[in-house]
Structure formats: C-alpha cells, structure tokens
Scaffold this motif. Structure first.
Motif, short mmCIF file in Angstrom:
data_model
loop_
_atom_site.label_atom_id
_atom_site.label_comp_id
_atom_site.label_asym_id
_atom_site.label_seq_id
_atom_site.Cartn_x
_atom_site.Cartn_y
_atom_site.Cartn_z
N VAL A 40 0.67 -1.42 0.22
CA VAL A 40 0.08 -0.09 -0.36
C VAL A 40 0.48 1.46 0.09
O VAL A 40 0.74 2.13 -0.83
N PHE A 41 2.02 1.48 0.75
CA PHE A 41 2.46 2.63 0.91
C PHE A 41 3.85 3.09 -0.53
O PHE A 41 3.71 3.84 -1.31
N LEU A 43 2.34 1.83 -2.68
CA LEU A 43 1.83 2.41 -4.18
C LEU A 43 0.99 3.46 -4.41
O LEU A 43 1.13 4.20 -5.29
N ILE A 44 0.79 4.31 -2.40
CA ILE A 44 0.95 5.90 -2.20
C ILE A 44 2.37 6.28 -3.07
O ILE A 44 2.27 7.48 -3.72
N GLY A 45 3.31 5.85 -2.94
CA GLY A 45 4.31 6.01 -2.81
C GLY A 45 4.26 6.22 -4.93
O GLY A 45 5.19 7.46 -5.65
N TYR A 46 4.03 5.28 -5.31
CA TYR A 46 4.13 5.61 -6.89
C TYR A 46 3.18 6.68 -7.30
O TYR A 46 3.47 7.64 -8.16
N LEU A 47 2.31 6.84 -7.06
CA LEU A 47 0.81 7.97 -6.88
C LEU A 47 1.37 9.38 -6.79
O LEU A 47 1.42 10.19 -7.76
N ILE A 48 2.21 9.77 -5.48
CA ILE A 48 2.89 10.83 -5.89
C ILE A 48 4.12 11.12 -6.72
O ILE A 48 3.70 12.28 -6.95
N LYS A 50 4.13 9.93 -9.65
CA LYS A 50 3.81 10.26 -10.53
C LYS A 50 2.66 11.66 -10.84
O LYS A 50 2.39 12.10 -12.17
N TRP A 51 2.05 11.99 -9.27
CA TRP A 51 2.19 13.18 -9.48
C TRP A 51 2.94 14.52 -10.22
O TRP A 51 2.17 15.00 -10.16
#
Length: 70
Positions: A40-41, A43-48, A50-51
C-alpha cells in the motif's frame, strides 16, 4: 534479438514476476499484514511520484473504473 529488445517486449511479465517474488519474500519473512502494508505504501509512493511528474490523470482512472466495456 538482443537483451534490450527482449526486455521491452516482455517488460510487463518481467516486472510482474519480480513483484511476485518480492511480495512472496515479504510474506514469508514478515507476514501477510506487513507485506500488504508495504505494498500500500509503495502504491501511494508511486502515485505521488506520478503526480509530481504531472503524469497522473485521475479522471481517466475514474472513468475507466465506472464505464462498462462493450
């Protein structure tokens, strides 16, 4: 066919296999709950990331999630 062409052609399978191996090692060493928390962490890091690269299009993800395929 050289190594770069092989990697480009099968990169999804290679990355998926490596991710499965890493998750399996995490599961066996620290347990299921901690392994899921790490994922989960990640995935959150990947999305941040990408953002931050201005490459995250949330509207298209939501649209794909709720639209039915024909």
């Amino acid at each position: 066919m050289n190594n770069k062409e092989v990697f480009i052609r099968y990169r999804g399978r290679i990355v998926g296999l490596i991710a499965a191996i890493i998750f399996s090692v995490l599961f066996l060493t620290v347990g299921f709950g901690y392994a899921v928390m790490v994922l989960v962490f990640l995935l959150i890091g990947y999305l941040i990331g990408k953002w931050a690269d201005h490459d995250l299009d949330i509207a298209s993800y939501i649209d794909a999630l709720f639209n039915r395929r024909s």
